[in-house]
Structures are given as structure tokens and as C-alpha cells.
Design a protein around this motif. Structure first.
Motif, PDB file in Angstrom:
ATOM      1  N   GLN A 113       0.832  -1.196   0.000  1.00 28.50           N
ATOM      2  CA  GLN A 113       0.000   0.000   0.000  1.00 28.50           C
ATOM      3  C   GLN A 113       0.871   1.251   0.000  1.00 28.50           C
ATOM      4  OE1 GLN A 113      -2.538  -0.479   3.416  1.00 28.50           O
ATOM      5  NE2 GLN A 113      -3.698  -2.158   2.514  1.00 28.50           N
ATOM      6  N   SER A 114       0.357   2.304  -0.610  1.00 30.67           N
ATOM      7  CA  SER A 114       1.155   3.519  -0.780  1.00 30.67           C
ATOM      8  C   SER A 114       1.267   4.341   0.493  1.00 30.67           C
ATOM      9  CB  SER A 114       0.549   4.393  -1.889  1.00 30.67           C
ATOM     10  OG  SER A 114      -0.792   4.721  -1.573  1.00 30.67           O
ATOM     11  N   ASP A 115       0.346   4.151   1.421  1.00 34.99           N
ATOM     12  CA  ASP A 115       0.399   4.945   2.651  1.00 34.99           C
ATOM     13  C   ASP A 115       1.316   4.290   3.673  1.00 34.99           C
ATOM     14  OD1 ASP A 115      -1.326   2.786   2.887  1.00 34.99           O
ATOM     15  OD2 ASP A 115      -2.480   3.728   4.491  1.00 34.99           O
ATOM     16  N   ILE A 116       1.685   5.044   4.706  1.00 33.68           N
ATOM     17  CA  ILE A 116       2.532   4.543   5.781  1.00 33.68           C
ATOM     18  C   ILE A 116       1.699   4.485   7.051  1.00 33.68           C
ATOM     19  CG2 ILE A 116       4.596   4.938   7.184  1.00 33.68           C
ATOM     20  CD1 ILE A 116       5.854   6.348   4.871  1.00 33.68           C
ATOM     21  N   GLY A 117       1.715   3.334   7.711  1.00 34.19           N
ATOM     22  CA  GLY A 117       0.951   3.144   8.931  1.00 34.19           C
ATOM     23  C   GLY A 117       1.704   3.601  10.161  1.00 34.19           C
ATOM     24  N   PRO A 118       1.109   3.435  11.336  1.00 31.34           N
ATOM     25  CA  PRO A 118       1.725   3.925  12.573  1.00 31.34           C
ATOM     26  C   PRO A 118       3.062   3.267  12.891  1.00 31.34           C
ATOM     27  CG  PRO A 118      -0.204   2.560  13.034  1.00 31.34           C
ATOM     28  CD  PRO A 118      -0.223   2.846  11.579  1.00 31.34           C
ATOM     29  N   PHE A 119       3.180   1.961  12.629  1.00 30.72           N
ATOM     30  CA  PHE A 119       4.455   1.296  12.900  1.00 30.72           C
ATOM     31  C   PHE A 119       5.565   1.884  12.019  1.00 30.72           C
ATOM     32  CE2 PHE A 119       1.424  -2.020  14.243  1.00 30.72           C
ATOM     33  CZ  PHE A 119       1.911  -2.266  15.523  1.00 30.72           C
ATOM     34  N   GLY A 120       5.225   2.141  10.761  1.00 25.67           N
ATOM     35  CA  GLY A 120       6.205   2.710   9.848  1.00 25.67           C
ATOM     36  C   GLY A 120       6.624   4.106  10.249  1.00 25.67           C
ATOM     37  N   VAL A 121       5.662   4.931  10.655  1.00 17.40           N
ATOM     38  CA  VAL A 121       5.966   6.305  11.058  1.00 17.40           C
ATOM     39  C   VAL A 121       6.892   6.321  12.258  1.00 17.40           C
ATOM     40  CG1 VAL A 121       4.985   8.426  11.992  1.00 17.40           C
ATOM     41  CG2 VAL A 121       3.855   7.273  10.090  1.00 17.40           C
ATOM     42  N   VAL A 122       6.555   5.530  13.277  1.00 17.11           N
ATOM     43  CA  VAL A 122       7.370   5.502  14.496  1.00 17.11           C
ATOM     44  C   VAL A 122       8.778   4.981  14.197  1.00 17.11           C
ATOM     45  CG1 VAL A 122       7.611   4.422  16.758  1.00 17.11           C
ATOM     46  CG2 VAL A 122       5.384   5.310  16.030  1.00 17.11           C
ATOM     47  N   THR A 123       8.857   3.901  13.413  1.00 21.00           N
ATOM     48  CA  THR A 123      10.167   3.338  13.075  1.00 21.00           C
ATOM     49  C   THR A 123      11.014   4.337  12.301  1.00 21.00           C
ATOM     50  OG1 THR A 123       9.256   1.096  13.009  1.00 21.00           O
ATOM     51  CG2 THR A 123      11.341   1.455  11.877  1.00 21.00           C
ATOM     52  N   LEU A 124      10.396   5.001  11.331  1.00 24.17           N
ATOM     53  CA  LEU A 124      11.121   5.983  10.526  1.00 24.17           C
ATOM     54  C   LEU A 124      11.601   7.145  11.385  1.00 24.17           C
ATOM     55  CD1 LEU A 124      11.773   6.062   7.518  1.00 24.17           C
ATOM     56  CD2 LEU A 124       9.740   7.462   7.170  1.00 24.17           C
ATOM     57  N   LEU A 125      10.759   7.611  12.280  1.00 23.08           N
ATOM     58  CA  LEU A 125      11.113   8.729  13.142  1.00 23.08           C
ATOM     59  C   LEU A 125      12.317   8.402  14.007  1.00 23.08           C
ATOM     60  CD1 LEU A 125      10.513  11.496  14.449  1.00 23.08           C
ATOM     61  CD2 LEU A 125       8.933  10.307  15.994  1.00 23.08           C
ATOM     62  N   PHE A 126      12.268   7.271  14.686  1.00 19.28           N
ATOM     63  CA  PHE A 126      13.357   6.927  15.591  1.00 19.28           C
ATOM     64  C   PHE A 126      14.634   6.554  14.827  1.00 19.28           C
ATOM     65  CE2 PHE A 126       9.925   6.358  18.734  1.00 19.28           C
ATOM     66  CZ  PHE A 126      10.445   7.175  19.740  1.00 19.28           C
ATOM     67  N   ALA A 127      14.493   5.943  13.653  1.00 20.02           N
ATOM     68  CA  ALA A 127      15.674   5.609  12.862  1.00 20.02           C
ATOM     69  C   ALA A 127      16.412   6.875  12.425  1.00 20.02           C
ATOM     70  CB  ALA A 127      15.275   4.779  11.648  1.00 20.02           C
ATOM     71  N   LEU A 128      15.668   7.874  11.942  1.00 22.18           N
ATOM     72  CA  LEU A 128      16.301   9.119  11.510  1.00 22.18           C
ATOM     73  C   LEU A 128      16.885   9.886  12.691  1.00 22.18           C
ATOM     74  CD1 LEU A 128      13.734  10.262   8.800  1.00 22.18           C
ATOM     75  CD2 LEU A 128      16.090   9.505   8.420  1.00 22.18           C
ATOM     76  N   LEU A 129      16.171   9.893  13.820  1.00 17.35           N
ATOM     77  CA  LEU A 129      16.705  10.552  15.019  1.00 17.35           C
ATOM     78  C   LEU A 129      18.008   9.884  15.459  1.00 17.35           C
ATOM     79  CD1 LEU A 129      13.504  11.214  17.175  1.00 17.35           C
ATOM     80  CD2 LEU A 129      15.021  12.928  16.163  1.00 17.35           C
ATOM     81  N   ALA A 130      18.034   8.555  15.426  1.00 15.98           N
ATOM     82  CA  ALA A 130      19.239   7.836  15.836  1.00 15.98           C
ATOM     83  C   ALA A 130      20.390   8.114  14.877  1.00 15.98           C
ATOM     84  CB  ALA A 130      18.950   6.339  15.901  1.00 15.98           C
ATOM     85  N   GLN A 131      20.098   8.165  13.570  1.00 18.72           N
ATOM     86  CA  GLN A 131      21.147   8.488  12.596  1.00 18.72           C
ATOM     87  C   GLN A 131      21.766   9.846  12.880  1.00 18.72           C
ATOM     88  OE1 GLN A 131      20.065   8.212   8.445  1.00 18.72           O
ATOM     89  NE2 GLN A 131      19.040   6.248   8.719  1.00 18.72           N
ATOM     90  N   VAL A 132      20.906  10.839  13.034  1.00 18.92           N
ATOM     91  CA  VAL A 132      21.397  12.201  13.250  1.00 18.92           C
ATOM     92  C   VAL A 132      22.137  12.305  14.580  1.00 18.92           C
ATOM     93  CG1 VAL A 132      20.684  14.603  13.609  1.00 18.92           C
ATOM     94  CG2 VAL A 132      19.655  13.254  11.770  1.00 18.92           C
ATOM     95  N   ALA A 133      21.610  11.667  15.624  1.00 13.12           N
ATOM     96  CA  ALA A 133      22.262  11.727  16.931  1.00 13.12           C
ATOM     97  C   ALA A 133      23.653  11.099  16.883  1.00 13.12           C
ATOM     98  CB  ALA A 133      21.398  11.030  17.973  1.00 13.12           C
ATOM     99  N   ALA A 134      23.751   9.939  16.234  1.00 16.73           N
ATOM    100  CA  ALA A 134      25.044   9.263  16.151  1.00 16.73           C
ATOM    101  C   ALA A 134      26.035  10.078  15.328  1.00 16.73           C
ATOM    102  CB  ALA A 134      24.865   7.874  15.543  1.00 16.73           C
ATOM    103  N   LEU A 135      25.598  10.579  14.198  1.00 18.97           N
ATOM    104  CA  LEU A 135      26.498  11.374  13.358  1.00 18.97           C
ATOM    105  C   LEU A 135      26.916  12.663  14.049  1.00 18.97           C
ATOM    106  CD1 LEU A 135      24.734  10.826   9.928  1.00 18.97           C
ATOM    107  CD2 LEU A 135      27.103  10.194  10.447  1.00 18.97           C
TER     108      LEU A 135
END
Length: 264
Positions: A113-135
Motif C-alpha cells: 500500500q502507498s500509505d505509511i501506517g503507525p508502525f512505519g511512522v514511528v520506526t522511521l522517526l526513531f531511525a532518523l533521530l538515531a542516525q542524526v544523533a550518532a552522526l
């Protein structure tokens, strides 16, 4: 009488790797199993190009006075742009499929499906936050540390794709990129590629001495190992790999390598 297709030239393999894993203007001239095999073996080279681009922008922002946080954001933006966000989208879709708790067929339908569900949103948010924090933490130690991390993460992430393309790993669907590359890489070649990824990262880390070499090599190995854990879970849940799973593997393995580099 059908003629056996000629074996792909090295340039065909590079075109497949860069044409499918980046948005660089590279035309894929062959779309068959042999070209896919060579392309997935060259996947870490595509990661190297992405990582160097991320390191260049992050380092430039830091040297221009932007600070570690802005440099980290710059280094996180480049891979997203150079992949048109496909790996991040794959991570979100895979999270939705896994988080749904539904049988494989239903989970795969959710992932398409083209939309992103709640699990996807939360995972994407924390993954990007972790990337930026580590870098940001690594750029805070100096531009060279952040640059090394950006390269190691990108190469490790694409190395996970080579491992996921090995013989014995089936496709979950009969179509798509997952089906095109699943099972194309012989197991010994995939293992050799993983070893070369770890050795290459260790060689880059050697610029900071013996500990730097050990740290970078270990980060790559643990990143690849984390990707393997996710791959095993996806195989059990979905019955194989898809293009979304490949994206999730690249993001997960790269992030794991980043986290290891911030520790110690």
C-alpha cells in the motif's frame, strides 16, 4: 534455437548496482539474473559513492561553521536524496508489515500500500533521530570521524543487500526487485563480499590508528550481523525478501554500524 546470453561485463554489473540502488543517471543495460548477481556483488561500491557524498556535505557544513548537528543532518539527507528515499520507504513498509501481526499474505499486501501506517511512522522517526544523533556525536569529535562514519554506514548497509541476495534466500513475491535479485549471489561470493566490506571499513578506520581500524571493522561486522537478524525475521514472517525488505536491511545495518561507532 535459443542462444545463451553472453556473461555480463563488469560495466553491466556496475550499471545494475548504481542504476537500481541510486538515482545517479546510470542506465541499466541488462536486467537478467547474471547482471543482477554482478550488480548485488557491486552493491557496496554504490554504498561507497553514497557515503562519500554524505561525508562531503557533512564535512563541508562542519568546516563552514554549521556545527555537528547541522553536519549530521546534511550527512543523513544525502543518502535519502541519492536513493530517492526508497530505502527509508522500505524500512517504513517493512515495519508496518511486521507490526501488523498478520499472516504473510496479508502483511505483504499491507507493505504494498502507498500509505505509511503507525508502525512505519514511528520506526522511521526513531531511525532518523538515531542516525542524526550518532552522526552529530561523531562530528563533534572532528570532521574526519563523522566522515568515516557516513562512509562505513553506507557501505555496510549495501553489504547487507549482497548477503540478502545469496543463494537459498527466496523471494516473497514473484515480481519486483526482490524477485529479480533473490538467490542470485553464490554463498561463498556473498561471504567474501562481507569480509571485504569489513576489511575495507577497517582499512579506512586505520587512519585513526589500530584502535580505529578495529572499531570500524567491528562496526561493519556488527552492522551486517544486525541485518542478518532482521533478514531471518523477515524470512520467517514473509517467506522471503522483497524490495521493501532490502530497503529495511540497508537502513538497519547502516544504523547499527553508526551506533557501534559512537560507542567506546
Amino acid at each position: 534455437m535459443n542462444e545463451t546470453p553472453a556473461p555480463p561485463a563488469p560495466l553491466d554489473a556496475l550499471r545494475f548496482a548504481f542504476g537500481t540502488l541510486t538515482v545517479l543517471p546510470v542506465r541499466v543495460t541488462r536486467w537478467d539474473r547474471d547482471a543482477a548477481r554482478g550488480g548485488m556483488l557491486c552493491a557496496p561500491l554504490a554504498g561507497l559513492a553514497v557515503g562519500l557524498g554524505a561525508a562531503a556535505l557533512g564535512g563541508a557544513l562542519l568546516l563552514l561553521g554549521g556545527g555537528p548537528l547541522l553536519a549530521a543532518v546534511g550527512s543523513a539527507v544525502v543518502p535519502a536524496v541519492l536513493t530517492r528515499g526508497l530505502h527509508l520507504d522500505g524500512l517504513a513498509d517493512t515495519a508496518d508489515g511486521l507490526g501488523s501481526g498478520k499472516p504473510a499474505e496479508d502483511a505483504l499486501r499491507i507493505m504494498k500500500q502507498s500509505d505509511i501506517g503507525p508502525f512505519g511512522v514511528v520506526t522511521l522517526l526513531f531511525a532518523l533521530l538515531a542516525q542524526v544523533a550518532a552522526l552529530a556525536a561523531l562530528y563533534g569529535q572532528g570532521w574526519a570521524y563523522g566522515a568515516l562514519a557516513a562512509v562505513v554506514a553506507a557501505v555496510t548497509g549495501r553489504g547487507a543487500l549482497t548477503l540478502a541476495s545469496r543463494a537459498g534466500v527466496p523471494a516473497a513475491r514473484p515480481e519486483g526487485l526482490g524477485a529479480a535479485v533473490a538467490g542470485t549471489v553464490p554463498v561463498p561470493a556473498a561471504a567474501l563480499c562481507a569480509g571485504l566490506v569489513a576489511a575495507g571499513c577497517a582499512a579506512a578506520g586505520a587512519a585513526f590508528g589500530a584502535y580505529g581500524a578495529l572499531h570500524a571493522g567491528l562496526a561493519a561486522l556488527l552492522g551486517l550481523g544486525t541485518g542478518e537478524l532482521l533478514l531471518g525475521h523477515c524470512r520467517r514472517r514473509f517467506g522471503g525478501v522483497t524490495g521493501d525488505v532490502f530497503g529495511a536491511l540497508a537502513e538497519t545495518a547502516g544504523l547499527a554500524a553508526l551506533v557501534v561507532l559512537t560507542l567506546g
